[in-house]
Design a protein around this motif. Structure first.
Motif, PDB file in Angstrom:
ATOM      1  N   VAL A  96      -5.250  97.983 135.904  1.00  0.00           N
ATOM      2  CA  VAL A  96      -4.911  97.977 134.488  1.00  0.00           C
ATOM      3  C   VAL A  96      -4.374  99.352 134.110  1.00  0.00           C
ATOM      4  O   VAL A  96      -5.012 100.376 134.388  1.00  0.00           O
ATOM      5  N   ARG A  97      -3.208  99.372 133.464  1.00  0.00           N
ATOM      6  CA  ARG A  97      -2.605 100.622 132.979  1.00  0.00           C
ATOM      7  C   ARG A  97      -2.294 100.447 131.497  1.00  0.00           C
ATOM      8  O   ARG A  97      -1.552  99.549 131.118  1.00  0.00           O
ATOM      9  N   GLY A  98      -2.862 101.296 130.663  1.00  0.00           N
ATOM     10  CA  GLY A  98      -2.608 101.227 129.228  1.00  0.00           C
ATOM     11  C   GLY A  98      -3.081  99.935 128.597  1.00  0.00           C
ATOM     12  O   GLY A  98      -2.469  99.447 127.651  1.00  0.00           O
ATOM     13  N   GLY A  99      -4.139  99.347 129.122  1.00  0.00           N
ATOM     14  CA  GLY A  99      -4.685  98.123 128.574  1.00  0.00           C
ATOM     15  C   GLY A  99      -3.958  96.869 129.025  1.00  0.00           C
ATOM     16  O   GLY A  99      -4.272  95.778 128.581  1.00  0.00           O
ATOM     17  N   VAL A 100      -2.979  97.018 129.914  1.00  0.00           N
ATOM     18  CA  VAL A 100      -2.211  95.877 130.398  1.00  0.00           C
ATOM     19  C   VAL A 100      -2.428  95.749 131.910  1.00  0.00           C
ATOM     20  O   VAL A 100      -2.329  96.733 132.644  1.00  0.00           O
ATOM     21  N   GLU A 101      -2.714  94.534 132.332  1.00  0.00           N
ATOM     22  CA  GLU A 101      -2.903  94.295 133.758  1.00  0.00           C
ATOM     23  C   GLU A 101      -1.543  94.351 134.455  1.00  0.00           C
ATOM     24  O   GLU A 101      -0.623  93.607 134.114  1.00  0.00           O
ATOM     25  N   VAL A 102      -1.420  95.250 135.434  1.00  0.00           N
ATOM     26  CA  VAL A 102      -0.142  95.415 136.130  1.00  0.00           C
ATOM     27  C   VAL A 102      -0.201  94.946 137.579  1.00  0.00           C
ATOM     28  O   VAL A 102       0.804  94.993 138.278  1.00  0.00           O
ATOM     29  N   GLY A 103      -1.359  94.522 138.034  1.00  0.00           N
ATOM     30  CA  GLY A 103      -1.446  94.054 139.412  1.00  0.00           C
ATOM     31  C   GLY A 103      -2.874  93.863 139.857  1.00  0.00           C
ATOM     32  O   GLY A 103      -3.821  93.918 139.060  1.00  0.00           O
ATOM     33  N   PHE A 104      -3.013  93.647 141.138  1.00  0.00           N
ATOM     34  CA  PHE A 104      -4.324  93.445 141.747  1.00  0.00           C
ATOM     35  C   PHE A 104      -4.372  94.237 143.045  1.00  0.00           C
ATOM     36  O   PHE A 104      -3.451  94.162 143.858  1.00  0.00           O
ATOM     37  N   VAL A 105      -5.418  95.010 143.222  1.00  0.00           N
ATOM     38  CA  VAL A 105      -5.629  95.766 144.458  1.00  0.00           C
ATOM     39  C   VAL A 105      -6.563  94.929 145.324  1.00  0.00           C
ATOM     40  O   VAL A 105      -7.705  94.676 144.948  1.00  0.00           O
ATOM     41  N   PRO A 106      -6.078  94.452 146.478  1.00  0.00           N
ATOM     42  CA  PRO A 106      -6.925  93.594 147.319  1.00  0.00           C
ATOM     43  C   PRO A 106      -8.094  94.368 147.925  1.00  0.00           C
ATOM     44  O   PRO A 106      -8.006  95.579 148.147  1.00  0.00           O
ATOM     45  N   GLY A 107      -9.172  93.643 148.188  1.00  0.00           N
ATOM     46  CA  GLY A 107     -10.359  94.253 148.784  1.00  0.00           C
ATOM     47  C   GLY A 107     -10.155  94.557 150.256  1.00  0.00           C
ATOM     48  O   GLY A 107      -9.311  93.968 150.927  1.00  0.00           O
ATOM     49  N   LYS A 108     -10.948  95.475 150.762  1.00  0.00           N
ATOM     50  CA  LYS A 108     -10.835  95.894 152.160  1.00  0.00           C
ATOM     51  C   LYS A 108     -11.764  95.115 153.088  1.00  0.00           C
ATOM     52  O   LYS A 108     -11.656  95.238 154.298  1.00  0.00           O
ATOM     53  N   ASN A 109     -12.727  94.370 152.549  1.00  0.00           N
ATOM     54  CA  ASN A 109     -13.684  93.585 153.348  1.00  0.00           C
ATOM     55  C   ASN A 109     -14.351  94.419 154.434  1.00  0.00           C
ATOM     56  O   ASN A 109     -14.472  94.000 155.585  1.00  0.00           O
ATOM     57  N   VAL A 110     -14.781  95.597 154.071  1.00  0.00           N
ATOM     58  CA  VAL A 110     -15.375  96.542 155.017  1.00  0.00           C
ATOM     59  C   VAL A 110     -16.660  95.999 155.626  1.00  0.00           C
ATOM     60  O   VAL A 110     -16.858  96.060 156.840  1.00  0.00           O
ATOM     61  N   MET A 111     -17.543  95.455 154.793  1.00  0.00           N
ATOM     62  CA  MET A 111     -18.834  94.976 155.298  1.00  0.00           C
ATOM     63  C   MET A 111     -18.638  93.833 156.286  1.00  0.00           C
ATOM     64  O   MET A 111     -19.242  93.835 157.363  1.00  0.00           O
ATOM     65  N   GLU A 112     -17.822  92.874 155.923  1.00  0.00           N
ATOM     66  CA  GLU A 112     -17.596  91.726 156.794  1.00  0.00           C
ATOM     67  C   GLU A 112     -17.004  92.157 158.127  1.00  0.00           C
ATOM     68  O   GLU A 112     -17.462  91.728 159.190  1.00  0.00           O
ATOM     69  N   GLN A 113     -15.999  93.020 158.089  1.00  0.00           N
ATOM     70  CA  GLN A 113     -15.362  93.485 159.317  1.00  0.00           C
ATOM     71  C   GLN A 113     -16.327  94.309 160.172  1.00  0.00           C
ATOM     72  O   GLN A 113     -16.357  94.172 161.394  1.00  0.00           O
ATOM     73  N   GLY A 114     -17.121  95.162 159.534  1.00  0.00           N
ATOM     74  CA  GLY A 114     -18.075  95.988 160.269  1.00  0.00           C
ATOM     75  C   GLY A 114     -19.165  95.167 160.934  1.00  0.00           C
ATOM     76  O   GLY A 114     -19.507  95.393 162.102  1.00  0.00           O
ATOM     77  N   ILE A 115     -19.711  94.194 160.211  1.00  0.00           N
ATOM     78  CA  ILE A 115     -20.759  93.338 160.782  1.00  0.00           C
ATOM     79  C   ILE A 115     -20.176  92.488 161.904  1.00  0.00           C
ATOM     80  O   ILE A 115     -20.814  92.278 162.938  1.00  0.00           O
ATOM     81  N   GLN A 116     -18.960  92.016 161.718  1.00  0.00           N
ATOM     82  CA  GLN A 116     -18.309  91.228 162.759  1.00  0.00           C
ATOM     83  C   GLN A 116     -18.087  92.078 164.011  1.00  0.00           C
ATOM     84  O   GLN A 116     -18.306  91.623 165.136  1.00  0.00           O
ATOM     85  N   LYS A 117     -17.674  93.320 163.805  1.00  0.00           N
ATOM     86  CA  LYS A 117     -17.475  94.236 164.937  1.00  0.00           C
ATOM     87  C   LYS A 117     -18.797  94.473 165.666  1.00  0.00           C
ATOM     88  O   LYS A 117     -18.850  94.485 166.902  1.00  0.00           O
ATOM     89  N   PHE A 118     -19.878  94.660 164.906  1.00  0.00           N
ATOM     90  CA  PHE A 118     -21.196  94.863 165.512  1.00  0.00           C
ATOM     91  C   PHE A 118     -21.629  93.620 166.285  1.00  0.00           C
ATOM     92  O   PHE A 118     -22.144  93.714 167.394  1.00  0.00           O
ATOM     93  N   GLY A 119     -21.421  92.452 165.697  1.00  0.00           N
ATOM     94  CA  GLY A 119     -21.809  91.201 166.353  1.00  0.00           C
ATOM     95  C   GLY A 119     -21.038  90.942 167.636  1.00  0.00           C
ATOM     96  O   GLY A 119     -21.590  90.433 168.616  1.00  0.00           O
ATOM     97  N   ASN A 120     -19.758  91.307 167.657  1.00  0.00           N
ATOM     98  CA  ASN A 120     -18.922  91.072 168.835  1.00  0.00           C
ATOM     99  C   ASN A 120     -19.105  92.127 169.915  1.00  0.00           C
ATOM    100  O   ASN A 120     -18.669  91.935 171.046  1.00  0.00           O
ATOM    101  N   SER A 121     -19.741  93.242 169.573  1.00  0.00           N
ATOM    102  CA  SER A 121     -19.870  94.341 170.533  1.00  0.00           C
ATOM    103  C   SER A 121     -20.911  94.075 171.619  1.00  0.00           C
ATOM    104  O   SER A 121     -20.915  94.733 172.649  1.00  0.00           O
ATOM    105  N   GLY A 122     -21.828  93.131 171.378  1.00  0.00           N
ATOM    106  CA  GLY A 122     -22.868  92.845 172.357  1.00  0.00           C
ATOM    107  C   GLY A 122     -24.078  93.757 172.234  1.00  0.00           C
ATOM    108  O   GLY A 122     -25.033  93.638 173.005  1.00  0.00           O
ATOM    109  N   GLN A 123     -24.053  94.681 171.279  1.00  0.00           N
ATOM    110  CA  GLN A 123     -25.173  95.607 171.109  1.00  0.00           C
ATOM    111  C   GLN A 123     -26.431  94.876 170.673  1.00  0.00           C
ATOM    112  O   GLN A 123     -27.532  95.232 171.090  1.00  0.00           O
TER     113      GLN A 123
END
Length: 141
Positions: A96-123
């Motif tokens: 939002v800029r000046g009270g007007v929505e100008v776009g959407f910033v997509p999420g990075k999904n850090v938690m999901e990717q990190g947990i998936q990486k941990f699960g696939n690592s075999g640790q």
């Protein structure tokens, strides 16, 4: 929350894990705390690589939650980020800029990717297998 596949464990180890969770719940909570701490480390590392902008204390606020038993009877531990803006980085937000929505910033999904990486690592499987071996060696099982 993600489930980890324990296909790396042998049939005997799976049976021992079931027996241990019923007979030695304190030991099960202990190993889940260790697994959660390791998962927290992997998720925080993933966050540092994916979120380059220094925004508050986001990178310092990754924490391991308490280990608990869920309604299905499985031992669970959560990895969380306690920063007040963590959900915005994770899921995205309206720009939002000046009270007007100008776009959407997509999420990075850090938690999901990190947990998936941990699960696939075999640790996880290695930690559980080593823990079961230690319990057998110490005569607790």
């Amino acid at each position: 929350m993600m489930d980890f596949d324990i296909s790396g464990l042998t049939e005997l180890q799976r049976d021992l894990l079931d027996v241990t969770q019923n007979r030695l719940p304190r030991e099960s909570y202990k190993i889940m705390r260790k697994v959660g701490s390791k998962a927290r480390t992997v998720v925080a590392k993933e966050a540092r690589s994916r979120v380059k902008k220094k925004s508050g204390n986001y990178h310092k606020r990754f924490k391991r939650g308490k280990a608990f038993k869920d309604p299905d009877g499985q031992f669970v531990v959560r990895v969380i980020n306690s920063a007040p803006h963590a959900h915005l980085i994770e899921h995205g937000y309206r720009l939002v800029r000046g009270g007007v929505e100008v776009g959407f910033v997509p999420g990075k999904n850090v938690m999901e990717q990190g947990i998936q990486k941990f699960g696939n690592s075999g640790q996880y499987e290695k930690m559980i297998a080593d823990w079961l071996d230690d319990l057998l060696r110490d005569g607790k099982l």
